[in-house]
Scaffold this active site. Structure first.
Site, PDB file in Angstrom:
ATOM      1  N   GLU A  31      51.938  47.844  34.093  1.00 12.62           N
ATOM      2  CA  GLU A  31      51.869  49.290  33.876  1.00 12.62           C
ATOM      3  C   GLU A  31      51.283  49.603  32.512  1.00 12.62           C
ATOM      4  OE1 GLU A  31      51.869  51.284  36.641  1.00 12.62           O
ATOM      5  OE2 GLU A  31      53.839  50.415  36.998  1.00 12.62           O
ATOM      6  N   HIS A  32      50.307  50.502  32.475  1.00  6.80           N
ATOM      7  CA  HIS A  32      49.612  50.925  31.256  1.00  6.80           C
ATOM      8  C   HIS A  32      48.854  49.769  30.595  1.00  6.80           C
ATOM      9  CE1 HIS A  32      51.093  55.138  30.821  1.00  6.80           C
ATOM     10  NE2 HIS A  32      52.039  54.684  31.618  1.00  6.80           N
ATOM     11  N   THR A  33      48.562  48.763  31.362  1.00  9.70           N
ATOM     12  CA  THR A  33      47.710  47.672  30.886  1.00  9.70           C
ATOM     13  C   THR A  33      46.251  47.890  31.257  1.00  9.70           C
ATOM     14  OG1 THR A  33      48.348  46.479  32.902  1.00  9.70           O
ATOM     15  CG2 THR A  33      49.501  45.889  30.873  1.00  9.70           C
ATOM     16  N   GLY A  58      53.969  59.142  41.823  1.00  5.08           N
ATOM     17  CA  GLY A  58      53.497  57.941  41.155  1.00  5.08           C
ATOM     18  C   GLY A  58      52.852  56.950  42.094  1.00  5.08           C
ATOM     19  N   SER A  82      48.377  59.685  44.690  1.00  2.00           N
ATOM     20  CA  SER A  82      47.855  60.567  45.736  1.00  2.00           C
ATOM     21  C   SER A  82      46.488  61.122  45.364  1.00  2.00           C
ATOM     22  CB  SER A  82      48.839  61.708  45.995  1.00  2.00           C
ATOM     23  OG  SER A  82      49.087  62.460  44.804  1.00  2.00           O
ATOM     24  N   ASP A 136      44.197  52.342  39.860  1.00  2.40           N
ATOM     25  CA  ASP A 136      44.546  53.041  41.097  1.00  2.40           C
ATOM     26  C   ASP A 136      43.403  53.027  42.098  1.00  2.40           C
ATOM     27  OD1 ASP A 136      46.904  53.519  39.824  1.00  2.40           O
ATOM     28  OD2 ASP A 136      46.543  55.638  39.457  1.00  2.40           O
ATOM     29  N   TYR A 172      51.105  60.814  28.971  1.00  2.00           N
ATOM     30  CA  TYR A 172      50.202  59.700  29.280  1.00  2.00           C
ATOM     31  C   TYR A 172      49.156  59.563  28.184  1.00  2.00           C
ATOM     32  CZ  TYR A 172      47.383  56.627  32.299  1.00  2.00           C
ATOM     33  OH  TYR A 172      46.691  55.567  32.826  1.00  2.00           O
TER      34      TYR A 172
END
Length: 386
Positions: free
Chosen positions: A37-39, A128, A131, A176, A228
């Site tokens: 995550e957030h990498t 999360g 979508s 994503d 974010y």
């Protein structure tokens, strides 16, 4: 409904709305990030998988430069826009995503005609599960085919990222859309965000006697909000102070020396990204050697890092994770950008109902909105379905 039935229903509704049959129907899945995550915007490693919940678009090209957009789930009614006037910040709500894709393709040098579009989706919004990227990936798949642009997966990923970053104003990375465009059934997508190299990693929880539960806390989040962006800014600050191109270039062993160069908050942000990259690599190795049953502790450690070092969890997410672990899940973590959304809980089949019941009960006792809880499995990526 089956995919074929969904496509037929959407095509028929398109024809009723716009007076002609669509040129086709395309779908793209949401995603669950297993770990990492957030990498992504730190040029690191991620391990998402496409899920069996999708956005579907029926689309027909026009002979002018008008775009008409409608969704099955209300919100804006029929929205009409001209391609010539598109600019960052145009549109509102879900319409920003198809408009952003059209704008990004134009910026890439693709001639995009006007089009009519009808959207349907069962990817929960604000949960999360990406979508927004599912919509973008369905639309760009359709326009790439119909305009005969012949862009490859890597180019489609970057075009959708540009739509998100510049047009929508959300400073996201490439994870994503990579999962949505490049996912495969029964596989997780091991992505190197520096060079877009992808390896598909078998992730068959069902064969291991496990289910992947998603717990949608109903705490809505948006990547276009400030939390974010501030985390991304902290990472860029940390990389600059450490003299590296991106935090991908910082090893775990270097964290002790980093403490002398960084303020406490930036150090925590950097420590999360550096340790999370290592957890992704460990998860890929563990899946190869031990299968899904071996990754529980890594999921737990990831959540602790996001909660304590990156500070992107919330009480509802923490409760979902802690309750799942206490009632039989072998590992659990929040997934997605944070500040709300969903948690995942990798759970033995025999404990699934106990976890579901305990989470619902704990949320009620805390006075929180009742969560939605459902299972997901790794599914195919974006494609034409009619």
């Amino acid at each position: 409904m089956t995919t074929t039935t969904e496509a037929g229903v959407l095509a028929a509704r398109f024809e009723e709305t716009f007076g002609a049959a669509p040129d086709g129907v395309w779908q793209a899945p949401g995603r669950v990030n297993l770990i990492g995550e957030h990498t992504d915007y730190n040029e690191g490693f991620v391990l998402p998988f496409a899920i069996d919940k999708t956005a579907r678009v029926a689309l027909r090209l026009r002979d002018d430069s008008t775009v008409r957009l409608l969704s099955t789930f209300g919100g804006h009614g029929l929205v009409e826009s001209g391609l010539a006037g598109l600019a960052p910040g145009s549109g509102s709500g879900w319409t920003r995503y198809p408009l952003g894709v059209a704008w990004a393709l134009q910026e890439h040098g693709i001639e995009v005609p006007g089009f009519d579009l009808l959207l349907d989706s069962d990817v929960p919004s604000g949960a999360g599960l990406s979508s927004s990227h599912a919509i973008e990936c369905a639309v760009i798949s359709a326009l790439n085919e119909l305009t005969e642009a012949r862009l490859g997966a890597e180019e489609l990923v970057l075009a959708t990222q540009r739509a998100e970053n510049v047009f929508v104003g959300a400073p996201t990375g490439i994870m994503d859309q990579s999962a949505s465009l490049r996912g495969a059934k029964g596989q997780a997508v091991f992505l190197d965000c520096r060079d877009q190299h992808v390896e598909l990693v078998p992730f068959d929880a069902e064969a291991a006697g496990l289910v992947m539960l998603v717990i949608d806390t109903k705490v809505s989040h948006s990547h276009a909000d400030g939390g974010y962006a501030s985390r991304r800014a902290s990472c860029e600050l940390g990389a600059g102070l450490l003299g590296v191109t991106a935090l991908r270039d910082v090893g775990v062993a270097a964290l002790d020396d980093a403490a002398a160069l960084l303020d406490p908050t930036t150090l925590r942000r950097v420590r999360h990204v550096v340790s999370e990259n290592e957890r992704v690599l460990q998860t890929v190795r563990t899946l190869a050697n031990d299968g899904p049953a071996g990754i529980g502790a890594l999921l737990d450690a990831s959540h602790a890092s996001m909660r304590d070092d990156f500070e992107i969890s919330c009480p509802e997410l923490d409760l979902a994770v802690d309750t799942s672990r206490a009632n039989g899940a072998i590992g659990a973590r929040m997934t997605g950008g944070g500040f709300g959304g969903s948690a995942i809980a990798l759970t033995p089949v025999e404990h699934e109902q106990a976890v579901r019941d305990a989470v619902v009960r704990s949320f009620a006792e805390a006075g929180y909105t009742a969560p939605d809880i459902f299972t997901v499995t790794p599914a195919a990526g974006a494609r034409r379905i009619a």
